[in-house]
Design a protein around this motif. Structure first.
Motif, PDB file in Angstrom:
ATOM      1  N   LYS A  44       0.823  -1.215   0.000  1.00 38.93           N
ATOM      2  CA  LYS A  44       0.000   0.000   0.000  1.00 38.93           C
ATOM      3  C   LYS A  44       0.856   1.263   0.000  1.00 38.93           C
ATOM      4  CE  LYS A  44      -1.865  -1.178   3.950  1.00 38.93           C
ATOM      5  NZ  LYS A  44      -1.137  -2.436   4.203  1.00 38.93           N
ATOM      6  N   SER A  45       1.827   1.319   0.902  1.00 32.54           N
ATOM      7  CA  SER A  45       2.701   2.503   0.960  1.00 32.54           C
ATOM      8  C   SER A  45       3.457   2.661  -0.347  1.00 32.54           C
ATOM      9  CB  SER A  45       3.712   2.387   2.094  1.00 32.54           C
ATOM     10  OG  SER A  45       3.052   2.342   3.322  1.00 32.54           O
ATOM     11  N   THR A  46       3.944   1.526  -0.855  1.00 35.01           N
ATOM     12  CA  THR A  46       4.708   1.570  -2.102  1.00 35.01           C
ATOM     13  C   THR A  46       3.858   2.152  -3.229  1.00 35.01           C
ATOM     14  OG1 THR A  46       5.897  -0.373  -1.330  1.00 35.01           O
ATOM     15  CG2 THR A  46       6.141   0.203  -3.649  1.00 35.01           C
ATOM     16  N   LEU A 164      -2.813   9.893   1.519  1.00 46.39           N
ATOM     17  CA  LEU A 164      -2.664   9.785   2.971  1.00 46.39           C
ATOM     18  C   LEU A 164      -2.273   8.358   3.323  1.00 46.39           C
ATOM     19  CD1 LEU A 164      -5.967  11.661   3.962  1.00 46.39           C
ATOM     20  CD2 LEU A 164      -3.727  12.645   3.456  1.00 46.39           C
ATOM     21  N   ASP A 165      -1.082   8.209   3.910  1.00 44.58           N
ATOM     22  CA  ASP A 165      -0.579   6.869   4.204  1.00 44.58           C
ATOM     23  C   ASP A 165      -0.662   6.556   5.693  1.00 44.58           C
ATOM     24  OD1 ASP A 165       0.531   4.414   4.121  1.00 44.58           O
ATOM     25  OD2 ASP A 165       2.533   5.057   3.507  1.00 44.58           O
ATOM     26  N   GLU A 166      -1.697   5.845   6.079  1.00 42.48           N
ATOM     27  CA  GLU A 166      -1.892   5.444   7.485  1.00 42.48           C
ATOM     28  C   GLU A 166      -1.620   6.588   8.443  1.00 42.48           C
ATOM     29  OE1 GLU A 166      -0.823   1.637   8.886  1.00 42.48           O
ATOM     30  OE2 GLU A 166      -0.282   0.900   6.904  1.00 42.48           O
ATOM     31  N   ILE A 167      -2.289   7.709   8.210  1.00 41.13           N
ATOM     32  CA  ILE A 167      -1.905   8.901   8.965  1.00 41.13           C
ATOM     33  C   ILE A 167      -2.349   8.866  10.423  1.00 41.13           C
ATOM     34  CG2 ILE A 167      -1.815  10.370   6.912  1.00 41.13           C
ATOM     35  CD1 ILE A 167      -4.456  11.592   7.888  1.00 41.13           C
TER      36      ILE A 167
HETATM   37 MG    MG Z   1       2.678   1.104   4.820  1.00 39.39          MG
END
Ligand code: MG
Ligand code: ADP
Lengths: 247, 228
Positions: A44-46, A164-167
């Motif tokens: 997901k982050s990637t 928004l990455d797991e903010i």
């Molecule tokens: Mg991640």
């Protein structure tokens, strides 16, 4: 192509032999809120980092308003200005005040006049409930406050899309709500967003569409009610069960 | 014997001894200042060089730093002063030898501090700047350098005071600086002021303290001010 339209076509991302994203296809329409969920390490982050040109990709392409996103190109900075990104660990600049964090990019990158940018920054800080902390340094703020400043900082560039990455993943539970409320109000205003989260009730409330990724591939894609109530794939069902408890 | 004589301070009042001692301190400070200036400029460049991924750059910087760390400064002084003059037939005077050696040392140590400061900046800070659309130059100007300098200053002040203190070594190659002057005064007055050895070394201690103390206070002040 309309402003803020994102096309991901056959995206392939690998670190050496390790394939992280395999043939990802995704179109995000302006005004749409897409929530990406999936087990830890699924990519997901990637995916968000590729969209922002922070990662080199090994295949396929990413188009924003018809322009290719390529982290190594000279024009990447102007493309990135259209993409606001907020990280799990806030990443405020510790040597700058809250206000300076928010005004840095508009004054330096967009070269807009300082007083105009400051007035807008104050308005944004008001919106996230932190106008009275403008002169403070990040270290004086709580995690939830820092994350709201990070949101204001991203919004100050007037991005077409927010990533928004797991903010809320690093926040104490009681601070999660204050941050998610800001996101919900942005969604209501029609901000285009791609959100990675593990907050399932929030995902259901905010999303127009849920994308479920497992092992680097999109496994299921559905409206939130359908996804959460009737997941069709075995893997999505299994993933959703990890959020339930039985005695 | 009066109190001054007892403390070995009477020699200071004789002739120009006090002035000579201060003059000696000035030589030490001058050698330090020039070497520190070279070390800061050279160390900045060397530190950036040390962060290069290029394998050859890594070998060169590793080698340089090892030499700086392993060789005692005194040995380096002898090599440059005696080796440079005798072996190579160059006419390097003692003060210049000292400046060369201290700069060589300072550039290595300072470079390592700069490298450490640059590498201590979390990768995510670079990414946050990039994600906001800052280009490389803007990122260095507004984020990386201000952060690196904040981490660098307390440590480099510590290095500067160490360099000033180590200048006491250069009396060994005959640069007339504070230690040497002190010794000369003690020798010349051995009969009349037997306690001069305490007084003079006490004063020298005080002089080094006066030279280093404000610098380390400044370092502490900046460290507090920038504590994150
Ligand atoms: Mg991640
Ligand atoms: N810089 C990297 N080098 C090698 N592998 C990486 C790197 N970054 C991420 N990965 C790998 O890519 C996969 C996906 O990571 P990530 O996108 O962070 O997952 P998620 O955000 O879904 O938890 C993981 O297996 C991770 O180990």
């Amino acid at each position: 192509m309309a402003e803020g339209e994102l096309h991901i076509e056959h995206l392939h991302k690998a670190y050496g032999d390790h394939v992280v994203l395999d043939d990802i296809n995704l179109v995000v329409e302006p005004g749409e809120v897409v929530v990406v969920i999936g087990p830890s390490g699924c990519g997901k982050s990637t995916l968000l980092r590729c969209i922002n040109g922070l990662e080199e990709i090994q295949g396929g392409q990413i188009l924003l308003d018809g322009d290719v996103v390529d982290g190594s190109s000279k024009d990447i900075a102007s493309l990135r200005a259209k993409l606001g990104m907020v990280f799990q660990s806030y990443e405020l600049f510790p040597h700058k005040t809250v206000l300076e964090n928010v005004t840095l990019a508009p004054t330096v990158v967009q070269k807009r006049p300082k007083d105009e940018v400051e007035a807008e920054a104050i308005a944004l800080l008001e919106r996230v409930g932190l106008a009275d902390r403008a002169k403070d340094f990040p270290r004086q703020l709580s995690g939830g406050q820092k994350q709201r400043v990070a949101l204001a900082r991203a919004l100050a560039m007037k991005p077409e899309i927010l990533l928004l990455d797991e903010i809320t993943a690093a926040l104490d539970p009681e601070m999660v709500h204050e941050v998610l409320d800001v996101i919900l109000s942005l969604a209501r205003e029609g901000k285009t967003m791609i959100i990675v989260t593990h907050e399932m009730s929030f995902a259901r409330a905010v999303a127009d569409r849920i994308i479920f990724i497992d092992e680097g591939a999109i496994v299921e894609e559905a409206a939130p009610a359908d996804f959460f109530d009737n997941p069709t794939t075995e893997r999505a069902q299994k993933f959703l069960r990890t959020f339930e408890y039985e005695k | 014997m009066d109190l001054l004589g007892l403390l070995g301070l009477d020699v200071l009042l004789k002739g120009t001894n006090a002035l000579r001692l201060l003059g000696g301190l000035w030589v030490a400070v001058r050698v330090s200042l020039i070497s520190v200036a070279f070390s800061i400029v050279g160390g900045l460049l060397f530190g950036i060089f040390m962060t290069w991924k290029n394998p050859l750059a890594k070998v060169i910087s590793r080698l340089y730093l090892e030499v700086v760390r392993i060789m005692p400064q005194l040995v380096l002084l002898f090599i440059v002063f005696f080796g440079g003059t005798r072996a190579l037939g160059l006419n390097i005077d003692a003060e210049l030898s000292a400046i060369i050696v201290f700069s060589f040392w300072g550039i290595g140590e300072m470079g390592d501090l700069v490298r450490g400061a640059l590498e201590s900046i979390p990768k995510h800070q670079y990414e946050a700047a990039e994600a906001l659309g800052l280009n490389r130059a803007q990122m260095y100007r507004h984020v990386v350098i201000p952060l690196a300098v904040r981490r660098l200053i307390p440590m480099s002040i510590n290095l500067v005071t160490r360099m000033i203190k180590t200048t006491s070594l250069i009396m060994m190659i005959g640069v007339v600086e504070v230690m040497k002057v002190g010794q000369q005064i003690i020798e010349a007055n051995r009969m009349t002021s037997p306690n001069a050895v305490f007084g003079i070394y006490g004063i020298i201690l005080l002089l080094y303290f006066v030279a280093c103390w404000p610098i380390s206070k400044l370092g502490e002040h900046l460290e507090r001010k920038w504590a994150a």
